[in-house]
Write a protein that holds these residues in place. Structure first.
Motif, PDB file in Angstrom:
ATOM      1  N   THR A  13       2.335   0.656  -5.680  1.00 52.88           N
ATOM      2  CA  THR A  13       0.950   0.198  -5.766  1.00 52.88           C
ATOM      3  C   THR A  13       0.810  -1.218  -5.226  1.00 52.88           C
ATOM      4  OG1 THR A  13       0.522   1.624  -7.663  1.00 52.88           O
ATOM      5  CG2 THR A  13      -0.973  -0.248  -7.355  1.00 52.88           C
ATOM      6  N   LEU A  14       1.750  -2.094  -5.567  1.00 50.88           N
ATOM      7  CA  LEU A  14       1.711  -3.470  -5.057  1.00 50.88           C
ATOM      8  C   LEU A  14       1.863  -3.502  -3.536  1.00 50.88           C
ATOM      9  CD1 LEU A  14       3.879  -5.239  -7.775  1.00 50.88           C
ATOM     10  CD2 LEU A  14       1.429  -5.569  -7.357  1.00 50.88           C
ATOM     11  N   ALA A  15       2.757  -2.690  -2.999  1.00 44.87           N
ATOM     12  CA  ALA A  15       2.959  -2.629  -1.552  1.00 44.87           C
ATOM     13  C   ALA A  15       1.697  -2.122  -0.850  1.00 44.87           C
ATOM     14  CB  ALA A  15       4.152  -1.738  -1.221  1.00 44.87           C
ATOM     15  N   ARG A  16       1.097  -1.109  -1.429  1.00 47.99           N
ATOM     16  CA  ARG A  16      -0.138  -0.554  -0.854  1.00 47.99           C
ATOM     17  C   ARG A  16      -1.248  -1.598  -0.865  1.00 47.99           C
ATOM     18  NH1 ARG A  16      -3.971   4.175  -3.140  1.00 47.99           N
ATOM     19  NH2 ARG A  16      -5.006   4.642  -1.179  1.00 47.99           N
ATOM     20  N   SER A  17      -1.365  -2.329  -1.961  1.00 50.24           N
ATOM     21  CA  SER A  17      -2.389  -3.369  -2.074  1.00 50.24           C
ATOM     22  C   SER A  17      -2.181  -4.473  -1.048  1.00 50.24           C
ATOM     23  CB  SER A  17      -2.383  -3.969  -3.480  1.00 50.24           C
ATOM     24  OG  SER A  17      -2.741  -3.001  -4.420  1.00 50.24           O
ATOM     25  N   ALA A  18      -0.929  -4.885  -0.833  1.00 48.57           N
ATOM     26  CA  ALA A  18      -0.640  -5.938   0.147  1.00 48.57           C
ATOM     27  C   ALA A  18      -1.041  -5.491   1.547  1.00 48.57           C
ATOM     28  CB  ALA A  18       0.844  -6.299   0.119  1.00 48.57           C
ATOM     29  N   ARG A  19      -0.752  -4.246   1.871  1.00 46.38           N
ATOM     30  CA  ARG A  19      -1.102  -3.701   3.191  1.00 46.38           C
ATOM     31  C   ARG A  19      -2.609  -3.717   3.379  1.00 46.38           C
ATOM     32  NH1 ARG A  19      -2.467   1.297   5.594  1.00 46.38           N
ATOM     33  NH2 ARG A  19      -1.457   1.584   7.619  1.00 46.38           N
ATOM     34  N   ALA A  20      -3.337  -3.223   2.391  1.00 43.97           N
ATOM     35  CA  ALA A  20      -4.795  -3.144   2.499  1.00 43.97           C
ATOM     36  C   ALA A  20      -5.449  -4.529   2.487  1.00 43.97           C
ATOM     37  CB  ALA A  20      -5.351  -2.288   1.368  1.00 43.97           C
ATOM     38  N   ARG A  21      -5.016  -5.367   1.565  1.00 37.97           N
ATOM     39  CA  ARG A  21      -5.624  -6.696   1.397  1.00 37.97           C
ATOM     40  C   ARG A  21      -5.457  -7.561   2.642  1.00 37.97           C
ATOM     41  NH1 ARG A  21      -3.049  -7.884  -2.866  1.00 37.97           N
ATOM     42  NH2 ARG A  21      -1.309  -8.873  -1.855  1.00 37.97           N
ATOM     43  N   ASN A  22      -4.305  -7.465   3.275  1.00 41.63           N
ATOM     44  CA  ASN A  22      -4.008  -8.327   4.416  1.00 41.63           C
ATOM     45  C   ASN A  22      -4.233  -7.650   5.759  1.00 41.63           C
ATOM     46  OD1 ASN A  22      -3.204 -10.483   2.723  1.00 41.63           O
ATOM     47  ND2 ASN A  22      -1.274  -9.428   2.367  1.00 41.63           N
ATOM     48  N   ALA A  23      -4.672  -6.390   5.746  1.00 42.81           N
ATOM     49  CA  ALA A  23      -4.943  -5.633   6.974  1.00 42.81           C
ATOM     50  C   ALA A  23      -3.763  -5.703   7.946  1.00 42.81           C
ATOM     51  CB  ALA A  23      -6.228  -6.127   7.637  1.00 42.81           C
ATOM     52  N   VAL A  24      -2.570  -5.415   7.399  1.00 40.20           N
ATOM     53  CA  VAL A  24      -1.347  -5.413   8.198  1.00 40.20           C
ATOM     54  C   VAL A  24      -0.801  -3.987   8.282  1.00 40.20           C
ATOM     55  CG1 VAL A  24      -0.730  -7.826   7.770  1.00 40.20           C
ATOM     56  CG2 VAL A  24      -0.018  -6.075   6.139  1.00 40.20           C
ATOM     57  N   PRO A  25       0.067  -3.715   9.262  1.00 38.24           N
ATOM     58  CA  PRO A  25       0.580  -2.349   9.435  1.00 38.24           C
ATOM     59  C   PRO A  25       1.413  -1.826   8.263  1.00 38.24           C
ATOM     60  CG  PRO A  25       1.036  -3.675  11.384  1.00 38.24           C
ATOM     61  CD  PRO A  25       0.498  -4.601  10.331  1.00 38.24           C
ATOM     62  N   GLU A  26       2.037  -2.723   7.522  1.00 35.07           N
ATOM     63  CA  GLU A  26       2.853  -2.271   6.394  1.00 35.07           C
ATOM     64  C   GLU A  26       2.847  -3.308   5.283  1.00 35.07           C
ATOM     65  OE1 GLU A  26       6.674  -1.520   8.193  1.00 35.07           O
ATOM     66  OE2 GLU A  26       7.184  -3.633   8.190  1.00 35.07           O
ATOM     67  N   GLY A  27       3.012  -2.808   4.068  1.00 32.42           N
ATOM     68  CA  GLY A  27       3.158  -3.645   2.891  1.00 32.42           C
ATOM     69  C   GLY A  27       4.444  -3.245   2.196  1.00 32.42           C
ATOM     70  N   ALA A  28       5.040  -4.168   1.472  1.00 33.00           N
ATOM     71  CA  ALA A  28       6.285  -3.874   0.760  1.00 33.00           C
ATOM     72  C   ALA A  28       6.330  -4.651  -0.542  1.00 33.00           C
ATOM     73  CB  ALA A  28       7.504  -4.230   1.615  1.00 33.00           C
ATOM     74  N   ALA A  29       7.119  -4.128  -1.459  1.00 35.51           N
ATOM     75  CA  ALA A  29       7.374  -4.819  -2.720  1.00 35.51           C
ATOM     76  C   ALA A  29       8.797  -4.503  -3.138  1.00 35.51           C
ATOM     77  CB  ALA A  29       6.394  -4.381  -3.802  1.00 35.51           C
ATOM     78  N   VAL A  30       9.453  -5.484  -3.716  1.00 37.35           N
ATOM     79  CA  VAL A  30      10.806  -5.290  -4.247  1.00 37.35           C
ATOM     80  C   VAL A  30      10.822  -5.771  -5.692  1.00 37.35           C
ATOM     81  CG1 VAL A  30      11.916  -5.508  -1.985  1.00 37.35           C
ATOM     82  CG2 VAL A  30      11.670  -7.529  -3.413  1.00 37.35           C
ATOM     83  N   ARG A  31      11.731  -5.184  -6.474  1.00 39.95           N
ATOM     84  CA  ARG A  31      11.916  -5.579  -7.876  1.00 39.95           C
ATOM     85  C   ARG A  31      13.334  -6.093  -8.027  1.00 39.95           C
ATOM     86  NH1 ARG A  31      10.769  -0.995  -9.952  1.00 39.95           N
ATOM     87  NH2 ARG A  31      12.872  -0.278 -10.342  1.00 39.95           N
ATOM     88  N   ASP A  32      13.464  -7.311  -8.573  1.00 42.79           N
ATOM     89  CA  ASP A  32      14.802  -7.893  -8.708  1.00 42.79           C
ATOM     90  C   ASP A  32      15.466  -7.464 -10.013  1.00 42.79           C
ATOM     91  OD1 ASP A  32      13.927  -9.595 -10.782  1.00 42.79           O
ATOM     92  OD2 ASP A  32      13.995 -11.407  -9.566  1.00 42.79           O
ATOM     93  N   GLU A  33      16.645  -8.009 -10.255  1.00 43.87           N
ATOM     94  CA  GLU A  33      17.462  -7.627 -11.411  1.00 43.87           C
ATOM     95  C   GLU A  33      16.832  -8.003 -12.742  1.00 43.87           C
ATOM     96  OE1 GLU A  33      18.486 -11.889 -10.594  1.00 43.87           O
ATOM     97  OE2 GLU A  33      18.044 -10.148  -9.333  1.00 43.87           O
TER      98      GLU A  33
END
Length: 119
Positions: free
Chosen positions: A18-38
């Motif tokens: 959901t966070l990756a999808r939001s970043a893609r839409a909000r910034n109008a970029v070809p891809e969004g990504a999110a990572v979760r750390d330890e």
């Protein structure tokens, strides 16, 4: 490699999709990504396209995690029109999270259609 809809995901994995999808839409970029750390912290990014710097969203999110002190990754998610996660992106996740780190690839609708490991 497996097919997996978003409905069957762990809530924490659904969150990074959901966070990756939001970043893609909000910034109008070809891809969004999110990572979760330890520790469970998340880092969200869109792709970077400058004349002097080209970074995928996933590499940008991993760089943000490293810059913030993360020492490992639990999972990564990418939202894109692509059918595969590029080898360079998998290598970046592997560098921080190890070869077993799951990478979820979802389409713009947020449905996960591929899960691979970084290794």
């Amino acid at each position: 490699m497996s097919d997996q809809s978003t409905a069957g995901l762990d809530p924490e994995d659904r969150k990074i999709v959901t966070l990756a999808r939001s970043a893609r839409a909000r910034n109008a970029v070809p891809e969004g990504a999110a990572v979760r750390d330890e520790t469970g912290r998340t880092y969200v990014a869109g792709s970077v396209a400058l004349p002097s710097l080209q970074l995928s969203a996933l590499r940008t999110a991993v760089a943000m995690a490293v810059a913030s002190g993360a020492t490992s990754l639990e999972a990564a998610a990418v939202v894109s029109d692509t059918e595969q996660v590029p080898a360079e992106d998998l290598a970046t996740v592997r560098d921080l999270g190890g070869p077993a780190t799951p990478v979820l690839l979802a389409g713009p609708d947020g449905e996960v259609h591929l899960t691979v490991t970084a290794g």
